[in-house]
Design a protein around this motif. Structure first.
Motif, PDB file in Angstrom:
ATOM      1  N   VAL A   1       1.087  -1.010   0.548  1.00 37.53           N
ATOM      2  CA  VAL A   1      -0.339   0.426   0.125  1.00 37.53           C
ATOM      3  C   VAL A   1       1.055   1.123  -0.234  1.00 37.53           C
ATOM      4  N   CYS A   2       1.019   1.909  -1.453  1.00 34.62           N
ATOM      5  CA  CYS A   2       1.026   3.149  -1.307  1.00 34.62           C
ATOM      6  C   CYS A   2       1.132   4.236  -0.538  1.00 34.62           C
ATOM      7  N   LYS A   3       1.514   5.682  -0.209  1.00 30.56           N
ATOM      8  CA  LYS A   3       0.601   6.339   0.135  1.00 30.56           C
ATOM      9  C   LYS A   3       2.283   7.664  -0.271  1.00 30.56           C
ATOM     10  N   PRO A   4       1.774   8.341  -0.984  1.00 31.63           N
ATOM     11  CA  PRO A   4       2.665   9.896  -1.367  1.00 31.63           C
ATOM     12  C   PRO A   4       2.230  10.738  -0.735  1.00 31.63           C
ATOM     13  N   SER A   5       3.394  11.849  -0.894  1.00 28.74           N
ATOM     14  CA  SER A   5       3.210  13.078  -0.252  1.00 28.74           C
ATOM     15  C   SER A   5       1.837  13.623  -1.370  1.00 28.74           C
ATOM     16  N   GLU A   6       1.504  14.362  -0.135  1.00 25.96           N
ATOM     17  CA  GLU A   6      -0.256  15.174  -0.801  1.00 25.96           C
ATOM     18  C   GLU A   6       0.703  16.353  -1.891  1.00 25.96           C
ATOM     19  N   TYR A   7       1.423  16.121  -1.504  1.00 28.77           N
ATOM     20  CA  TYR A   7       1.990  17.063  -3.018  1.00 28.77           C
ATOM     21  C   TYR A   7       2.462  16.382  -4.043  1.00 28.77           C
ATOM     22  N   THR A   8       2.338  15.362  -4.351  1.00 26.69           N
ATOM     23  CA  THR A   8       3.541  14.989  -5.371  1.00 26.69           C
ATOM     24  C   THR A   8       2.875  13.792  -5.368  1.00 26.69           C
ATOM     25  N   SER A   9       1.613  13.244  -5.699  1.00 24.49           N
ATOM     26  CA  SER A   9       0.695  12.300  -5.812  1.00 24.49           C
ATOM     27  C   SER A   9      -0.021  11.284  -7.398  1.00 24.49           C
ATOM     28  N   ALA A  10       0.428  12.706  -8.262  1.00 21.60           N
ATOM     29  CA  ALA A  10      -0.080  12.299  -9.196  1.00 21.60           C
ATOM     30  C   ALA A  10       0.432  10.705 -10.271  1.00 21.60           C
ATOM     31  N   SER A  11       1.820  10.996 -10.163  1.00 21.56           N
ATOM     32  CA  SER A  11       2.792  10.096 -10.763  1.00 21.56           C
ATOM     33  C   SER A  11       3.131   8.737 -10.415  1.00 21.56           C
ATOM     34  N   LEU A  12       2.032   8.485  -9.228  1.00 27.23           N
ATOM     35  CA  LEU A  12       2.070   6.944  -8.460  1.00 27.23           C
ATOM     36  C   LEU A  12       0.774   6.045  -8.942  1.00 27.23           C
ATOM     37  N   PHE A  13      -0.186   7.382  -9.210  1.00 27.55           N
ATOM     38  CA  PHE A  13      -1.513   6.683 -10.289  1.00 27.55           C
ATOM     39  C   PHE A  13      -1.110   6.186 -10.773  1.00 27.55           C
ATOM     40  N   GLU A  14      -0.320   7.022 -11.660  1.00 31.45           N
ATOM     41  CA  GLU A  14      -0.247   6.712 -13.835  1.00 31.45           C
ATOM     42  C   GLU A  14       1.363   5.544 -13.328  1.00 31.45           C
ATOM     43  N   LEU A  15       1.600   5.316 -12.728  1.00 33.87           N
ATOM     44  CA  LEU A  15       2.446   3.837 -12.476  1.00 33.87           C
ATOM     45  C   LEU A  15       1.620   2.616 -12.342  1.00 33.87           C
ATOM     46  N   ALA A  16       0.809   2.890 -11.132  1.00 37.75           N
ATOM     47  CA  ALA A  16      -0.729   1.914 -11.335  1.00 37.75           C
ATOM     48  C   ALA A  16      -0.679   1.618 -12.459  1.00 37.75           C
ATOM     49  N   LYS A  17      -1.500   2.080 -13.569  1.00 39.21           N
ATOM     50  CA  LYS A  17      -1.949   2.009 -14.268  1.00 39.21           C
ATOM     51  C   LYS A  17      -0.847   0.659 -15.686  1.00 39.21           C
ATOM     52  N   LEU A  18       0.464   1.111 -14.865  1.00 34.10           N
ATOM     53  CA  LEU A  18       1.581   0.092 -15.534  1.00 34.10           C
ATOM     54  C   LEU A  18       1.185  -1.562 -14.814  1.00 34.10           C
ATOM     55  N   PHE A  19       1.099  -1.462 -13.496  1.00 38.67           N
ATOM     56  CA  PHE A  19       0.838  -2.713 -12.450  1.00 38.67           C
ATOM     57  C   PHE A  19      -0.069  -3.679 -13.195  1.00 38.67           C
ATOM     58  N   VAL A  20      -1.650  -3.067 -13.557  1.00 34.12           N
ATOM     59  CA  VAL A  20      -2.136  -3.587 -14.330  1.00 34.12           C
ATOM     60  C   VAL A  20      -1.840  -3.901 -15.636  1.00 34.12           C
ATOM     61  N   GLU A  21      -0.738  -3.666 -16.186  1.00 36.50           N
ATOM     62  CA  GLU A  21      -0.795  -3.619 -17.672  1.00 36.50           C
ATOM     63  C   GLU A  21      -0.365  -4.720 -17.407  1.00 36.50           C
ATOM     64  N   ALA A  22       0.797  -4.804 -16.619  1.00 38.84           N
ATOM     65  CA  ALA A  22       1.826  -5.854 -16.401  1.00 38.84           C
ATOM     66  C   ALA A  22       0.992  -7.472 -16.284  1.00 38.84           C
ATOM     67  N   GLY A  23       0.130  -7.292 -15.368  1.00 41.92           N
ATOM     68  CA  GLY A  23      -0.597  -8.595 -15.388  1.00 41.92           C
ATOM     69  C   GLY A  23      -0.240  -8.967 -13.601  1.00 41.92           C
ATOM     70  N   PHE A  24       0.119  -8.066 -12.824  1.00 41.40           N
ATOM     71  CA  PHE A  24       0.046  -8.229 -11.294  1.00 41.40           C
ATOM     72  C   PHE A  24      -1.599  -8.795 -10.816  1.00 41.40           C
ATOM     73  N   PRO A  25      -1.580  -9.353  -9.633  1.00 39.78           N
ATOM     74  CA  PRO A  25      -3.377  -9.903  -9.487  1.00 39.78           C
ATOM     75  C   PRO A  25      -3.835  -8.915  -8.591  1.00 39.78           C
ATOM     76  N   PRO A  26      -5.484  -8.783  -8.400  1.00 43.43           N
ATOM     77  CA  PRO A  26      -5.261  -7.241  -7.696  1.00 43.43           C
ATOM     78  C   PRO A  26      -5.384  -7.476  -6.271  1.00 43.43           C
ATOM     79  N   GLY A  27      -4.542  -5.990  -5.935  1.00 37.81           N
ATOM     80  CA  GLY A  27      -4.843  -5.987  -4.329  1.00 37.81           C
ATOM     81  C   GLY A  27      -3.080  -6.294  -3.561  1.00 37.81           C
ATOM     82  N   VAL A  28      -2.129  -6.456  -5.317  1.00 40.09           N
ATOM     83  CA  VAL A  28      -0.810  -6.289  -4.350  1.00 40.09           C
ATOM     84  C   VAL A  28      -0.174  -5.258  -4.490  1.00 40.09           C
ATOM     85  N   PHE A  29      -0.678  -4.070  -5.240  1.00 43.45           N
ATOM     86  CA  PHE A  29      -0.333  -2.769  -5.362  1.00 43.45           C
ATOM     87  C   PHE A  29      -1.399  -2.225  -5.351  1.00 43.45           C
ATOM     88  N   ASN A  30      -1.480  -1.126  -4.084  1.00 41.81           N
ATOM     89  CA  ASN A  30      -2.475  -0.294  -4.058  1.00 41.81           C
ATOM     90  C   ASN A  30      -2.304   1.614  -3.599  1.00 41.81           C
TER      91      ASN A  30
END
Length: 491
Positions: free
Chosen positions: A172-201
């Motif tokens: 579970v990732c909690k980035p700084s409230e000032y710089t959160s957007a890039s972690l959401f963009e990275l999350a899209k790649l976890f789905v594309e890579a095939g990681f099971p649900p819940g492994v990365f949040n």
């Protein structure tokens, strides 16, 4: 503006509060994205998704398959490096070209730890008990909470996440409230890579609303934090209530020590890179330069001359070398420290001004600043500024350099400039720091451990050692004796 949602269990979901807050571009000062304002209910939802994945599909994936998923993620990061860098740079104001280099290198962390995933071996122990076989196995801990600051959101998350996933944990990732957007963009790649649900949040928001519930959640087994020492102490205290495992990578006030036998041109470049890279907003910044007395004046003159040539402005312009300060509170803090330094009697020989004008956007710029006549008892020499502000101190000899270099509560890093092998070895042994650079500064690698001593932190990130920081050692005893004696004589 783009409105992001929380990323939980491979799904995009609104926060329970139905509230968002704005992310500001440090250069323009304009809001450009809306970030979900998560709270305790969202923390529970994310942690339980990670816990269910750990007990379920993720536990059934072999170490080799985990490695392949990490490798796939690395290839996707390389593919999308430019778009990820643009988002991160817009969020934190770092030079886009520097962020791009960091993200391209970040992919190698996933290759490295992907390769390690099926190579974490236990051991057979030659114990002193007859007819008993003992071996050690290393097992993942469970849900890992990653908390990262605003200066390098994606790389610092990767330093934690790559070894934790390699070991078989969920995140579970909690980035700084000032710089959160890039972690959401990275999350899209976890789905594309095939990681099971819940492994990365990814859950976002403010410390008291989402950070504290995450730290205290009973299903979080391990916390990996990078940030300021005050926040680190609060997290450590909260985690201690349930004896959670914790690693902390905290502040620094690193000495960059130049001896009179050094290659001075190289040392000047190293000092400039050590303090002014990332506009000084880095935990390993060489913010205290120690100069041997015989070279002090000439070195300072050369240092100030070069510093005054810095190209300052829009971080998206590849010609610029210094970008804005990431946050308004940090901008104000740096200005305060410049005033404190002058009040203490330090003399400013370069910079020190706030820059305004059309080429400086919203005006969150401070010139690269150098103070001389600094003594080690001054606040400017003892406290982390986290900005483009350098304190210059004098020393007489090796013993004096070691004394001044170690006379600080921090111990994250140190630099030494010398052509003497004897002196290099002596300084590397006696400086109290987690990393010592000799004739270079800010070098890093996924293959070697990084972390601090004293109040710069606990634990290490990077290298094989970091994987076992996210695992528990289990001792297994097997008897080969078919006769178990009775405790009671009559039985």
């Amino acid at each position: 503006m783009k409105r992001y949602q929380l990323f939980i269990n491979n799904e995009w979901v609104d926060p329970q509060s139905k509230a968002w807050f704005e992310s500001l571009d440090p250069f323009s000062g304009e809001a450009w994205a809306e970030i979900p304002r998560a709270e305790a209910a969202d923390a529970d939802r994310a942690v339980m998704a990670a816990a269910n994945a750990f007990e379920g599909p993720w536990s059934r994936i072999s170490p080799s398959e985990r490695g392949m998923l990490l490798h796939k993620l690395g290839t996707l990061i390389e593919r999308d490096a430019e778009s990820l860098a643009a988002i991160e740079s817009r969020d934190n104001g770092k030079l886009t070209r520097d962020v791009l280099g960091q993200i391209k290198y970040m992919a190698k962390y996933y290759y490295y730890f992907g390769g390690l995933a099926d190579k974490i071996q236990g051991a057979v122990v030659p114990i002193d008990k007859p007819k008993v076989y003992n071996f050690i196995r290393y097992e993942p801990m469970g849900v890992v909470l990653s908390i990262t600051p605003w200066n390098s959101s994606l790389p610092l998350t990767t330093w934690k996440m790559a070894p934790a996933l390699c070991a078989g944990n969920t995140i579970v990732c909690k980035p700084s409230e000032y710089t959160s957007a890039s972690l959401f963009e990275l999350a899209k790649l976890f789905v594309e890579a095939g990681f099971p649900p819940g492994v990365f949040n990814v859950v976002t928001g403010f410390g008291d609303e989402i950070g504290d519930p995450l730290v205290r959640h009973p299903s979080v087994q391990r916390i990996a934090f990078t940030g300021g020492d005050e926040a680190g102490r609060r997290i450590y205290a909260a985690a201690a209530q349930s004896l959670k495992r914790v690693s902390l990578e905290l502040g620094g006030k690193s000495p960059n020590i130049v001896f009179d036998d050094a290659d001075l041109d190289q040392a000047v470049n190293g000092v400039i890179a050590g303090i002014f890279s990332a506009t000084g907003q880095t935990c390993v910044a060489g913010s205290r330069v120690l100069l041997q007395e015989s070279i002090h004046d000439a070195f300072v003159q050369r240092l100030a001359q070069i510093t005054k040539t810095a190209k300052i402005g829009n971080p998206a312009d590849p010609a610029n070398e210094i970008g804005p300060i990431t946050t308004k509170p940090q901008f104000d803090k740096i200005r305060d420290y410049i005033a404190i330094a002058k009040k203490e009697g330090a003399r400013c020989v370069a910079g020190g001004r706030v820059l305004t004008g059309p080429e400086f956007g919203a005006g969150q710029f401070i010139e690269p600043t150098i103070f001389v006549d600094v003594t080690n008892d001054m606040r400017i020499a003892q406290e982390e500024v986290f900005g483009p502000v350098l304190s210059v101190l004098k020393f007489k000899d090796e013993e004096d350099a070691i004394r001044i270099g170690n006379d600080i509560k921090f111990g994250l890093a140190a630099g030494v400039w010398t052509t003497s092998l004897h002196r290099a070895m002596l300084m590397s042994e006696r400086l109290k720091a987690g990393t010592v650079w000799i004739n270079n500064y800010r070098s890093s690698s996924y293959a070697t451990p990084f972390g601090g001593v004293k109040q710069s932190g606990i634990g290490r990130e990077g290298g094989i050692e970091s994987v076992k920081e996210f695992m528990e050692a289990k001792s297994v005893w097997i008897s080969t004796d078919l006769k178990m004696p009775s405790l009671f004589a009559g039985k």
